[in-house]
Motif scaffolding. Sequence first.
Motif, PDB file in Angstrom:
ATOM      1  N   VAL A  57       4.352  -4.532 117.477  1.00 37.86           N
ATOM      2  CA  VAL A  57       5.292  -5.042 118.489  1.00 37.86           C
ATOM      3  C   VAL A  57       4.800  -4.767 119.917  1.00 37.86           C
ATOM      4  N   LYS A  58       3.522  -4.361 120.025  1.00 41.48           N
ATOM      5  CA  LYS A  58       3.047  -3.923 121.347  1.00 41.48           C
ATOM      6  C   LYS A  58       3.079  -5.030 122.410  1.00 41.48           C
ATOM      7  N   ASP A  59       3.025  -6.291 121.981  1.00 33.87           N
ATOM      8  CA  ASP A  59       3.030  -7.385 122.960  1.00 33.87           C
ATOM      9  C   ASP A  59       4.434  -7.929 123.242  1.00 33.87           C
ATOM     10  N   ILE A  60       5.438  -7.366 122.602  1.00 32.71           N
ATOM     11  CA  ILE A  60       6.816  -7.834 122.854  1.00 32.71           C
ATOM     12  C   ILE A  60       7.445  -6.893 123.896  1.00 32.71           C
ATOM     13  N   LYS A  61       7.966  -7.503 124.954  1.00 31.36           N
ATOM     14  CA  LYS A  61       8.513  -6.692 126.067  1.00 31.36           C
ATOM     15  C   LYS A  61       9.853  -6.052 125.698  1.00 31.36           C
ATOM     16  N   ASN A  62      10.104  -4.890 126.316  1.00 27.32           N
ATOM     17  CA  ASN A  62      11.390  -4.183 126.189  1.00 27.32           C
ATOM     18  C   ASN A  62      11.714  -3.734 124.764  1.00 27.32           C
ATOM     19  N   VAL A  63      10.664  -3.358 124.029  1.00 25.37           N
ATOM     20  CA  VAL A  63      10.866  -2.857 122.661  1.00 25.37           C
ATOM     21  C   VAL A  63      10.231  -1.474 122.561  1.00 25.37           C
ATOM     22  N   ASP A  64      10.960  -0.504 122.051  1.00 24.43           N
ATOM     23  CA  ASP A  64      10.322   0.779 121.761  1.00 24.43           C
ATOM     24  C   ASP A  64      10.636   1.199 120.319  1.00 24.43           C
ATOM     25  N   VAL A  65       9.933   2.224 119.868  1.00 23.23           N
ATOM     26  CA  VAL A  65      10.061   2.637 118.465  1.00 23.23           C
ATOM     27  C   VAL A  65      10.365   4.129 118.405  1.00 23.23           C
ATOM     28  N   GLU A  66      11.316   4.494 117.568  1.00 24.43           N
ATOM     29  CA  GLU A  66      11.644   5.910 117.391  1.00 24.43           C
ATOM     30  C   GLU A  66      11.794   6.221 115.909  1.00 24.43           C
ATOM     31  N   ILE A  67      11.575   7.489 115.587  1.00 25.42           N
ATOM     32  CA  ILE A  67      11.797   7.931 114.201  1.00 25.42           C
ATOM     33  C   ILE A  67      13.117   8.686 114.170  1.00 25.42           C
ATOM     34  N   HIS A  68      13.924   8.426 113.157  1.00 25.56           N
ATOM     35  CA  HIS A  68      15.179   9.180 113.030  1.00 25.56           C
ATOM     36  C   HIS A  68      15.321   9.670 111.598  1.00 25.56           C
ATOM     37  N   LYS A  69      15.460  10.986 111.462  1.00 26.08           N
ATOM     38  CA  LYS A  69      15.657  11.539 110.125  1.00 26.08           C
ATOM     39  C   LYS A  69      17.131  11.886 109.993  1.00 26.08           C
ATOM     40  N   GLY A  70      17.864  11.084 109.308  1.00 28.08           N
ATOM     41  CA  GLY A  70      19.298  11.332 109.168  1.00 28.08           C
ATOM     42  C   GLY A  70      20.021  10.024 109.004  1.00 28.08           C
ATOM     43  N   LEU A  71      21.331  10.065 109.198  1.00 26.79           N
ATOM     44  CA  LEU A  71      22.137   8.854 109.014  1.00 26.79           C
ATOM     45  C   LEU A  71      22.079   7.978 110.254  1.00 26.79           C
ATOM     46  N   LEU A  72      22.205   6.689 110.036  1.00 24.49           N
ATOM     47  CA  LEU A  72      22.217   5.741 111.151  1.00 24.49           C
ATOM     48  C   LEU A  72      23.365   6.056 112.122  1.00 24.49           C
ATOM     49  N   VAL A  73      24.529   6.385 111.573  1.00 18.03           N
ATOM     50  CA  VAL A  73      25.679   6.652 112.456  1.00 18.03           C
ATOM     51  C   VAL A  73      25.435   7.860 113.367  1.00 18.03           C
ATOM     52  N   GLN A  74      24.648   8.818 112.880  1.00 20.34           N
ATOM     53  CA  GLN A  74      24.329   9.981 113.730  1.00 20.34           C
ATOM     54  C   GLN A  74      23.461   9.532 114.898  1.00 20.34           C
ATOM     55  N   TYR A  75      22.537   8.628 114.615  1.00 19.63           N
ATOM     56  CA  TYR A  75      21.686   8.106 115.688  1.00 19.63           C
ATOM     57  C   TYR A  75      22.540   7.348 116.702  1.00 19.63           C
ATOM     58  N   ALA A 101      27.789  -1.933 106.374  1.00 18.34           N
ATOM     59  CA  ALA A 101      28.453  -2.088 107.672  1.00 18.34           C
ATOM     60  C   ALA A 101      29.854  -1.490 107.638  1.00 18.34           C
ATOM     61  N   LEU A 102      30.573  -1.772 106.556  1.00 16.30           N
ATOM     62  CA  LEU A 102      31.953  -1.280 106.494  1.00 16.30           C
ATOM     63  C   LEU A 102      31.995   0.241 106.328  1.00 16.30           C
ATOM     64  N   THR A 103      31.038   0.778 105.592  1.00 16.89           N
ATOM     65  CA  THR A 103      30.971   2.237 105.435  1.00 16.89           C
ATOM     66  C   THR A 103      30.622   2.886 106.774  1.00 16.89           C
ATOM     67  N   ASN A 104      29.608   2.317 107.451  1.00 17.50           N
ATOM     68  CA  ASN A 104      29.189   2.878 108.733  1.00 17.50           C
ATOM     69  C   ASN A 104      30.305   2.801 109.768  1.00 17.50           C
ATOM     70  N   ARG A 105      31.058   1.729 109.735  1.00 20.76           N
ATOM     71  CA  ARG A 105      32.122   1.560 110.727  1.00 20.76           C
ATOM     72  C   ARG A 105      33.229   2.608 110.552  1.00 20.76           C
ATOM     73  N   GLN A 106      33.442   2.982 109.292  1.00 25.27           N
ATOM     74  CA  GLN A 106      34.452   4.030 109.059  1.00 25.27           C
ATOM     75  C   GLN A 106      34.023   5.354 109.670  1.00 25.27           C
ATOM     76  N   MET A 107      32.696   5.593 109.632  1.00 28.46           N
ATOM     77  CA  MET A 107      32.192   6.860 110.160  1.00 28.46           C
ATOM     78  C   MET A 107      32.019   6.807 111.671  1.00 28.46           C
ATOM     79  N   CYS A 108      31.847   5.607 112.195  1.00 31.16           N
ATOM     80  CA  CYS A 108      31.544   5.450 113.614  1.00 31.16           C
ATOM     81  C   CYS A 108      32.186   4.153 114.128  1.00 31.16           C
ATOM     82  N   PRO A 109      33.467   4.209 114.491  1.00 28.99           N
ATOM     83  CA  PRO A 109      34.204   2.981 114.846  1.00 28.99           C
ATOM     84  C   PRO A 109      33.632   2.234 116.045  1.00 28.99           C
ATOM     85  N   GLU A 110      32.883   2.911 116.913  1.00 29.12           N
ATOM     86  CA  GLU A 110      32.350   2.211 118.097  1.00 29.12           C
ATOM     87  C   GLU A 110      31.126   1.358 117.761  1.00 29.12           C
TER      88      GLU A 110
END
Length: 158
Positions: A57-75, A101-110
Motif C-alpha cells: 500500500v506504499k503508493d496509496i496516500k493517507n494509509v498507515d499500518v498498525e499491529i494490534h494484539k487483542g480485540l477489535l473493540v479494544q483498538y 458487527a452486532l457482537t462488536n456493537r454490543q461491546m462498543c456502541p460508538e
Amino acid sequence: MKAIYPGSFDPITYGHVDIVKRATKIFGEITIVLMNNPRKNPLFSIDERFEMIKESVKDIKNVDVEIHKGLLVQYVKSSSAKVVIRGLRALEDFEYEFEMALTNRQMCPELEMAYLMTDLKYLFVSSSMVKEIAQFGGELKKWVPPIVEKALQKKFRQ
Ligand code: ADP
C-alpha cells in the motif's frame, strides 16, 4: 474522517488493496489494523504480514499500518477513529460480518461498520485461495502484489 480496516491479511491480496483504495475515496485517512484471527491458523508471522502490507500500500496516500494484539473493540476504544471498514464478497461474508458487527456493537456502541463491495475481478480472491494456488505452483500475479508472490513461492519451496 479516519477509518480502520482490520483483518488478518494472511497474506494481503489485490482484493484487500482494492478495498483500501475504495475506502480512501470516502474517508480521509485509513489505518490498516493487522490482527490475529483466532479462527485461523496463519501461514505468515505477524511481522511478515506487516511488511507485505506496508509494501503493497506504499503508493496509496493517507494509509498507515498498525499491529494490534487483542480485540477489535479494544483498538476502537483507544483510537479516535470509530468507523470500521470491511469488504464483502459473497453471501457467506455477510453472515459472518453481520454476526461480528452486532457482537462488536454490543461491546462498543460508538463503533460503526462500513461495508464496501469488492470489484468483480476479485470476487473469488481470498487469502486461502492464493495459499492454495501457491501450494500447487499456480500463477499468482493477478491476485497478489509482487512481494506477496515472492513470499508465497518461498514458503512453499521450503
Ligand atoms: P479476517 O480474518 O478479519 O476476516 P481477512 O484478511 O480475511 O481478515 O479479511 C479482511 C477483510 O477484507 C474482510 O472484511 C474480508 O471480507 C475482506 N476481503 C478479503 N478478501 C477480499 C476481496 N477479494 N474483496 C473484498 N474484500 C475482501
